[in-house]
Design a protein around this motif. Sequence first.
Motif, PDB file in Angstrom:
ATOM      1  N   TYR A   1      -8.476  -5.801  -3.908  1.00 60.33           N
ATOM      2  CA  TYR A   1      -7.596  -4.794  -3.325  1.00 60.33           C
ATOM      3  C   TYR A   1      -7.191  -3.706  -4.310  1.00 60.33           C
ATOM      4  CZ  TYR A   1      -6.759  -7.499   0.948  1.00 60.33           C
ATOM      5  OH  TYR A   1      -6.903  -8.138   2.137  1.00 60.33           O
TER       6      TYR A   1
ATOM      7  N   GLU B   1      -2.343   6.043  -0.876  1.00 61.91           N
ATOM      8  CA  GLU B   1      -3.096   5.087  -0.053  1.00 61.91           C
ATOM      9  C   GLU B   1      -3.859   4.076  -0.908  1.00 61.91           C
ATOM     10  OE1 GLU B   1      -3.129   4.376   3.326  1.00 61.91           O
ATOM     11  OE2 GLU B   1      -1.403   5.711   3.304  1.00 61.91           O
ATOM     12  N   ILE B   2      -3.170   3.551  -1.935  1.00 61.07           N
ATOM     13  CA  ILE B   2      -3.774   2.518  -2.777  1.00 61.07           C
ATOM     14  C   ILE B   2      -2.902   1.266  -2.745  1.00 61.07           C
ATOM     15  CG2 ILE B   2      -4.952   4.136  -4.325  1.00 61.07           C
ATOM     16  CD1 ILE B   2      -2.680   3.575  -6.371  1.00 61.07           C
ATOM     17  N   TRP B   3      -3.549   0.123  -2.894  1.00 65.70           N
ATOM     18  CA  TRP B   3      -2.840  -1.154  -2.972  1.00 65.70           C
ATOM     19  C   TRP B   3      -2.308  -1.336  -4.381  1.00 65.70           C
ATOM     20  CZ3 TRP B   3      -1.471  -3.876   1.092  1.00 65.70           C
ATOM     21  CH2 TRP B   3      -2.166  -3.688   2.286  1.00 65.70           C
ATOM     22  N   THR B   4      -1.109  -1.905  -4.471  1.00 61.14           N
ATOM     23  CA  THR B   4      -0.474  -2.099  -5.766  1.00 61.14           C
ATOM     24  C   THR B   4       0.514  -3.254  -5.707  1.00 61.14           C
ATOM     25  OG1 THR B   4       0.675  -0.936  -7.560  1.00 61.14           O
ATOM     26  CG2 THR B   4       1.376  -0.421  -5.317  1.00 61.14           C
TER      27      THR B   4
ATOM     28  N   LYS C   1       0.866  -1.185   0.000  1.00 60.03           N
ATOM     29  CA  LYS C   1       0.000   0.000   0.000  1.00 60.03           C
ATOM     30  C   LYS C   1       0.900   1.231   0.000  1.00 60.03           C
ATOM     31  CE  LYS C   1      -4.237   1.529   2.136  1.00 60.03           C
ATOM     32  NZ  LYS C   1      -5.158   1.309   3.266  1.00 60.03           N
ATOM     33  N   HIS C   2       0.777   2.047  -1.043  1.00 61.57           N
ATOM     34  CA  HIS C   2       1.615   3.246  -1.161  1.00 61.57           C
ATOM     35  C   HIS C   2       1.106   4.365  -0.259  1.00 61.57           C
ATOM     36  CE1 HIS C   2       4.753   2.534  -4.139  1.00 61.57           C
ATOM     37  NE2 HIS C   2       3.957   1.554  -4.523  1.00 61.57           N
ATOM     38  N   ARG C   3       2.028   4.989   0.457  1.00 67.85           N
ATOM     39  CA  ARG C   3       1.692   6.045   1.407  1.00 67.85           C
ATOM     40  C   ARG C   3       1.061   7.261   0.738  1.00 67.85           C
ATOM     41  NH1 ARG C   3       3.677   5.356   6.486  1.00 67.85           N
ATOM     42  NH2 ARG C   3       5.401   3.885   6.685  1.00 67.85           N
TER      43      ARG C   3
ATOM     44  N   THR D   1       5.781   2.905   1.512  1.00 69.67           N
ATOM     45  CA  THR D   1       4.641   2.020   1.754  1.00 69.67           C
ATOM     46  C   THR D   1       4.174   2.082   3.199  1.00 69.67           C
ATOM     47  OG1 THR D   1       6.111   0.134   2.181  1.00 69.67           O
ATOM     48  CG2 THR D   1       5.311   0.402  -0.081  1.00 69.67           C
ATOM     49  N   SER D   2       2.859   1.957   3.384  1.00 72.08           N
ATOM     50  CA  SER D   2       2.291   1.965   4.731  1.00 72.08           C
ATOM     51  C   SER D   2       1.828   0.570   5.161  1.00 72.08           C
ATOM     52  CB  SER D   2       1.113   2.939   4.810  1.00 72.08           C
ATOM     53  OG  SER D   2       0.101   2.577   3.892  1.00 72.08           O
ATOM     54  N   ASP D   3       1.818  -0.376   4.230  1.00 74.39           N
ATOM     55  CA  ASP D   3       1.397  -1.748   4.548  1.00 74.39           C
ATOM     56  C   ASP D   3       1.932  -2.667   3.461  1.00 74.39           C
ATOM     57  OD1 ASP D   3       0.151  -3.937   5.715  1.00 74.39           O
ATOM     58  OD2 ASP D   3      -1.870  -3.125   5.572  1.00 74.39           O
ATOM     59  N   SER D   4       2.147  -3.917   3.814  1.00 73.15           N
ATOM     60  CA  SER D   4       2.502  -4.964   2.849  1.00 73.15           C
ATOM     61  C   SER D   4       1.898  -6.255   3.362  1.00 73.15           C
ATOM     62  CB  SER D   4       4.022  -5.082   2.688  1.00 73.15           C
ATOM     63  OG  SER D   4       4.641  -5.429   3.907  1.00 73.15           O
TER      64      SER D   4
END
Length: 162
Positions: A123, A31-34, A26-28, A109-112
């Motif tokens: 997602y 805020e989208i998943w990629t 998830k890009h900071r 990234t804010s999540d993986s």
Amino acid sequence: MKQFPTHIVAVDGIVENEKNEILLVKHRDKEIWTIPGGQVEIGENLTDALIREIKEESGIDVTVNKLVCISSNTGTYEGYNGYGIVPTKVMLGFTCSFIGGELSVSDETSDSRWVSKERVLDYITNPNLIERFKAYLKFDGNIQYIEYITKPSYDLKLKIKI
């Protein structure tokens, strides 16, 4: 004076683990998943760039396997962060295999996380990324080529197998 054409060259990798799960980040900024990936740096080859980008964005180590998709954003648009015009972009999409590392986040990234292959499209929302993921799902040894523009809105111009 003539000027050489300018293109941004980028790579991304659909990383699969032993459970047939796909790595998403998830890009900071948006805020989208990629799918992890990014721009190839000066003097860097494509596979080294992909291995670096995946490690930076997710903490995961991979091997690069097959090229499955080439996509071109043939539109140009006004830049940001002090940059002028954003040139056309060529993105090369590869499959990758997980070989180690621990999931983490980064400045980008804010999540993986690992997501089942069947749930990835729940997602990701970027239309070009959806097309590229579908190319991976339908990969039969022929590379998918996708041409699109993103501004003022997404427009799929061409989709062929090469």
